[in-house]
Design a protein around this motif. Structure first.
Motif, PDB file in Angstrom:
ATOM      1  N   ALA A 112       3.332  -5.783  -5.849  1.00 54.11           N
ATOM      2  CA  ALA A 112       4.572  -5.124  -6.249  1.00 54.11           C
ATOM      3  C   ALA A 112       4.759  -3.792  -5.529  1.00 54.11           C
ATOM      4  O   ALA A 112       5.881  -3.432  -5.142  1.00 54.11           O
ATOM      5  CB  ALA A 112       4.579  -4.909  -7.760  1.00 54.11           C
ATOM      6  N   LEU A 113       3.662  -3.063  -5.317  1.00 53.20           N
ATOM      7  CA  LEU A 113       3.759  -1.784  -4.624  1.00 53.20           C
ATOM      8  C   LEU A 113       4.181  -1.974  -3.167  1.00 53.20           C
ATOM      9  O   LEU A 113       5.063  -1.270  -2.662  1.00 53.20           O
ATOM     10  CB  LEU A 113       2.418  -1.044  -4.701  1.00 53.20           C
ATOM     11  CG  LEU A 113       2.083  -0.391  -6.041  1.00 53.20           C
ATOM     12  CD1 LEU A 113       0.655   0.130  -6.056  1.00 53.20           C
ATOM     13  CD2 LEU A 113       3.054   0.755  -6.325  1.00 53.20           C
ATOM     14  N   PHE A 114       3.560  -2.917  -2.487  1.00 54.64           N
ATOM     15  CA  PHE A 114       3.881  -3.119  -1.077  1.00 54.64           C
ATOM     16  C   PHE A 114       5.242  -3.797  -0.893  1.00 54.64           C
ATOM     17  O   PHE A 114       5.858  -3.664   0.167  1.00 54.64           O
ATOM     18  CB  PHE A 114       2.780  -3.928  -0.391  1.00 54.64           C
ATOM     19  CG  PHE A 114       1.602  -3.089  -0.002  1.00 54.64           C
ATOM     20  CD1 PHE A 114       1.648  -2.262   1.107  1.00 54.64           C
ATOM     21  CD2 PHE A 114       0.434  -3.105  -0.762  1.00 54.64           C
ATOM     22  CE1 PHE A 114       0.573  -1.469   1.466  1.00 54.64           C
ATOM     23  CE2 PHE A 114      -0.650  -2.326  -0.414  1.00 54.64           C
ATOM     24  CZ  PHE A 114      -0.584  -1.499   0.705  1.00 54.64           C
ATOM     25  N   GLU A 115       5.720  -4.504  -1.915  1.00 52.29           N
ATOM     26  CA  GLU A 115       7.064  -5.074  -1.859  1.00 52.29           C
ATOM     27  C   GLU A 115       8.116  -4.102  -2.394  1.00 52.29           C
ATOM     28  O   GLU A 115       9.303  -4.437  -2.445  1.00 52.29           O
ATOM     29  CB  GLU A 115       7.115  -6.378  -2.675  1.00 52.29           C
ATOM     30  CG  GLU A 115       6.271  -7.501  -2.081  1.00 52.29           C
ATOM     31  CD  GLU A 115       6.276  -8.749  -2.961  1.00 52.29           C
ATOM     32  OE1 GLU A 115       7.100  -8.812  -3.895  1.00 52.29           O
ATOM     33  OE2 GLU A 115       5.459  -9.655  -2.709  1.00 52.29           O
ATOM     34  N   GLU A 116       7.641  -2.893  -2.804  1.00 52.65           N
ATOM     35  CA  GLU A 116       8.514  -1.849  -3.345  1.00 52.65           C
ATOM     36  C   GLU A 116       9.327  -2.374  -4.533  1.00 52.65           C
ATOM     37  O   GLU A 116      10.545  -2.190  -4.612  1.00 52.65           O
ATOM     38  CB  GLU A 116       9.432  -1.288  -2.251  1.00 52.65           C
ATOM     39  CG  GLU A 116       8.668  -0.607  -1.134  1.00 52.65           C
ATOM     40  CD  GLU A 116       9.579   0.036  -0.104  1.00 52.65           C
ATOM     41  OE1 GLU A 116      10.810  -0.169  -0.200  1.00 52.65           O
ATOM     42  OE2 GLU A 116       9.066   0.738   0.787  1.00 52.65           O
ATOM     43  N   ARG A 131       4.311   4.933 -13.979  1.00 45.58           N
ATOM     44  CA  ARG A 131       5.456   4.966 -13.063  1.00 45.58           C
ATOM     45  C   ARG A 131       5.137   4.191 -11.779  1.00 45.58           C
ATOM     46  O   ARG A 131       5.993   3.484 -11.244  1.00 45.58           O
ATOM     47  CB  ARG A 131       5.778   6.419 -12.719  1.00 45.58           C
ATOM     48  CG  ARG A 131       6.984   6.607 -11.825  1.00 45.58           C
ATOM     49  CD  ARG A 131       8.235   6.767 -12.649  1.00 45.58           C
ATOM     50  NE  ARG A 131       9.417   6.838 -11.825  1.00 45.58           N
ATOM     51  CZ  ARG A 131      10.590   7.256 -12.275  1.00 45.58           C
ATOM     52  NH1 ARG A 131      10.719   7.647 -13.527  1.00 45.58           N
ATOM     53  NH2 ARG A 131      11.648   7.271 -11.498  1.00 45.58           N
ATOM     54  N   ILE A 132       3.922   4.320 -11.305  1.00 50.75           N
ATOM     55  CA  ILE A 132       3.529   3.656 -10.061  1.00 50.75           C
ATOM     56  C   ILE A 132       3.440   2.147 -10.245  1.00 50.75           C
ATOM     57  O   ILE A 132       3.852   1.369  -9.376  1.00 50.75           O
ATOM     58  CB  ILE A 132       2.178   4.210  -9.565  1.00 50.75           C
ATOM     59  CG1 ILE A 132       2.318   5.696  -9.180  1.00 50.75           C
ATOM     60  CG2 ILE A 132       1.655   3.413  -8.371  1.00 50.75           C
ATOM     61  CD1 ILE A 132       0.993   6.356  -8.862  1.00 50.75           C
ATOM     62  N   THR A 133       2.901   1.703 -11.368  1.00 48.31           N
ATOM     63  CA  THR A 133       2.495   0.301 -11.503  1.00 48.31           C
ATOM     64  C   THR A 133       3.473  -0.586 -12.268  1.00 48.31           C
ATOM     65  O   THR A 133       3.305  -1.802 -12.263  1.00 48.31           O
ATOM     66  CB  THR A 133       1.130   0.223 -12.220  1.00 48.31           C
ATOM     67  OG1 THR A 133       1.235   0.854 -13.512  1.00 48.31           O
ATOM     68  CG2 THR A 133       0.056   0.932 -11.416  1.00 48.31           C
ATOM     69  N   THR A 134       4.473  -0.013 -12.941  1.00 47.19           N
ATOM     70  CA  THR A 134       5.388  -0.852 -13.726  1.00 47.19           C
ATOM     71  C   THR A 134       6.296  -1.672 -12.815  1.00 47.19           C
ATOM     72  O   THR A 134       7.059  -1.106 -12.025  1.00 47.19           O
ATOM     73  CB  THR A 134       6.260   0.024 -14.648  1.00 47.19           C
ATOM     74  OG1 THR A 134       5.410   0.774 -15.515  1.00 47.19           O
ATOM     75  CG2 THR A 134       7.190  -0.847 -15.480  1.00 47.19           C
ATOM     76  N   VAL A 155       8.838   7.092  -1.577  1.00 47.96           N
ATOM     77  CA  VAL A 155       7.376   7.219  -1.482  1.00 47.96           C
ATOM     78  C   VAL A 155       6.832   5.953  -0.824  1.00 47.96           C
ATOM     79  O   VAL A 155       7.019   4.852  -1.346  1.00 47.96           O
ATOM     80  CB  VAL A 155       6.736   7.402  -2.870  1.00 47.96           C
ATOM     81  CG1 VAL A 155       5.218   7.525  -2.738  1.00 47.96           C
ATOM     82  CG2 VAL A 155       7.316   8.625  -3.559  1.00 47.96           C
ATOM     83  N   PRO A 156       6.157   6.066   0.325  1.00 53.43           N
ATOM     84  CA  PRO A 156       5.624   4.876   1.001  1.00 53.43           C
ATOM     85  C   PRO A 156       4.606   4.136   0.140  1.00 53.43           C
ATOM     86  O   PRO A 156       3.947   4.736  -0.722  1.00 53.43           O
ATOM     87  CB  PRO A 156       4.968   5.454   2.268  1.00 53.43           C
ATOM     88  CG  PRO A 156       5.577   6.797   2.449  1.00 53.43           C
ATOM     89  CD  PRO A 156       5.898   7.295   1.078  1.00 53.43           C
ATOM     90  N   ALA A 157       4.453   2.837   0.396  1.00 51.51           N
ATOM     91  CA  ALA A 157       3.544   2.019  -0.411  1.00 51.51           C
ATOM     92  C   ALA A 157       2.106   2.499  -0.306  1.00 51.51           C
ATOM     93  O   ALA A 157       1.388   2.550  -1.306  1.00 51.51           O
ATOM     94  CB  ALA A 157       3.653   0.558   0.019  1.00 51.51           C
ATOM     95  N   TYR A 158       1.676   2.872   0.906  1.00 49.09           N
ATOM     96  CA  TYR A 158       0.278   3.286   1.060  1.00 49.09           C
ATOM     97  C   TYR A 158      -0.002   4.582   0.310  1.00 49.09           C
ATOM     98  O   TYR A 158      -1.116   4.802  -0.199  1.00 49.09           O
ATOM     99  CB  TYR A 158      -0.083   3.411   2.548  1.00 49.09           C
ATOM    100  CG  TYR A 158       0.580   4.561   3.268  1.00 49.09           C
ATOM    101  CD1 TYR A 158      -0.016   5.823   3.312  1.00 49.09           C
ATOM    102  CD2 TYR A 158       1.799   4.387   3.912  1.00 49.09           C
ATOM    103  CE1 TYR A 158       0.590   6.878   3.971  1.00 49.09           C
ATOM    104  CE2 TYR A 158       2.405   5.431   4.573  1.00 49.09           C
ATOM    105  CZ  TYR A 158       1.800   6.679   4.599  1.00 49.09           C
ATOM    106  OH  TYR A 158       2.414   7.717   5.250  1.00 49.09           O
ATOM    107  N   VAL A 159       1.009   5.444   0.206  1.00 50.07           N
ATOM    108  CA  VAL A 159       0.843   6.677  -0.574  1.00 50.07           C
ATOM    109  C   VAL A 159       0.732   6.339  -2.061  1.00 50.07           C
ATOM    110  O   VAL A 159      -0.095   6.918  -2.780  1.00 50.07           O
ATOM    111  CB  VAL A 159       2.016   7.642  -0.330  1.00 50.07           C
ATOM    112  CG1 VAL A 159       1.923   8.859  -1.250  1.00 50.07           C
ATOM    113  CG2 VAL A 159       2.046   8.089   1.125  1.00 50.07           C
ATOM    114  N   SER A 160       1.535   5.403  -2.518  1.00 45.34           N
ATOM    115  CA  SER A 160       1.488   4.990  -3.926  1.00 45.34           C
ATOM    116  C   SER A 160       0.130   4.395  -4.277  1.00 45.34           C
ATOM    117  O   SER A 160      -0.446   4.715  -5.329  1.00 45.34           O
ATOM    118  CB  SER A 160       2.590   3.961  -4.209  1.00 45.34           C
ATOM    119  OG  SER A 160       3.867   4.503  -3.982  1.00 45.34           O
ATOM    120  N   VAL A 161      -0.404   3.534  -3.398  1.00 37.91           N
ATOM    121  CA  VAL A 161      -1.707   2.915  -3.652  1.00 37.91           C
ATOM    122  C   VAL A 161      -2.806   3.973  -3.663  1.00 37.91           C
ATOM    123  O   VAL A 161      -3.684   3.989  -4.546  1.00 37.91           O
ATOM    124  CB  VAL A 161      -2.001   1.835  -2.604  1.00 37.91           C
ATOM    125  CG1 VAL A 161      -3.423   1.295  -2.772  1.00 37.91           C
ATOM    126  CG2 VAL A 161      -0.996   0.685  -2.707  1.00 37.91           C
TER     127      VAL A 161
END
Length: 229
Positions: free
Chosen positions: A114-118, A204-207, A126-132
């Motif tokens: 979900a993070l990499f698919e935004e 917020r990041i993971t929902t 916020v880029p996916a790699y920053v979120s991870v």
């Protein structure tokens, strides 16, 4: 008024303050001074039964596997007052560990996808790699803060010689148990605010969240996607 609303609501600051001050800090500070009185309530007994039921379900048994692995790596023996497990108990324990690992792995895969698919509620831009990266950093901080809480309560029962065996342990215990007993409540307040802040950002990041017309995460069915959300 709009700017204040953005700061309090969009950033999650209002939720953090309400959760920490109303739901957590007042009870923790009270319990740090009135431990037995706080435990001598029917609501506390009910809470214990609920938490023990959750633990018995095996949903979180992956944490025991981590404990066993860390103990093996460090060469420290895990002490317990429980009797040695029978074959049936071992089968039950490791079955729940495998079930917990399966649930954890599934949740991890869905979250990273979900993070990499935004497709989460993470702030736009916020880029996916920053979120991870931020997710793992915040989880590490929460883990250390939770561990510190247990460690400080446990170290209150050891001797001064054991506390002073290490320079950093001696310094930490002096801060915690000094200052006329104000150290522990102060730590509980600061720790809980940090934990609440981390959990709000982690949520917020993971929902998972889909905009209208977007495909489901990993191409799952609509019912499973609703379960993720």
């Amino acid at each position: 008024r709009t700017e204040l609303s953005d700061v309090l609501m969009t950033s999650g600051l209002a939720v953090i303050l309400i959760t920490a001050m109303i739901g957590q800090l007042n009870t923790q500070v009270t319990a740090s001074h009135c431990m037995l009185d706080y435990m001598n309530t029917r609501s506390m007994a009910a809470t214990i039964f609920v938490t023990m039921a959750i633990e018995s379900s095996g949903l979180l048994h992956a944490s025991y596997l981590i404990q066993i692995v860390v103990a093996k790596i460090t060469g420290k023996e895990i002490t317990s007052n429980e009797e040695k497990r029978t074959c049936l108990q071992k089968l039950s324990f490791w079955s729940r560990v495998l079930m917990s690992l399966a649930v954890l792995s599934g949740a991890f895969i869905v979250t990273i996808a979900a993070l990499f698919e935004e497709k989460t509620t993470m702030w736009e831009g916020v880029p996916a790699y920053v979120s991870v990266t931020l997710l793992f950093i915040l989880m590490a901080i929460v883990g250390m803060l939770e561990g510190m809480q247990i460690a400080f309560f446990a170290v209150s029962r050891v001797t001064d010689e054991e506390r002073h065996a290490n320079r950093w342990a001696r310094w930490s215990c002096k801060l915690m148990f000094g200052n006329e007993g104000k150290g522990l409540p102060g730590f509980m307040i600061g720790r809980q605010l940090c934990v609440a802040s981390c959990f709000i950002v982690i949520a917020r990041i993971t929902t998972p969240y889909l905009d209208e017309g977007e495909d489901n995460i990993l191409g799952v069915s609509d019912s499973l996607q609703k379960f993720f959300e």
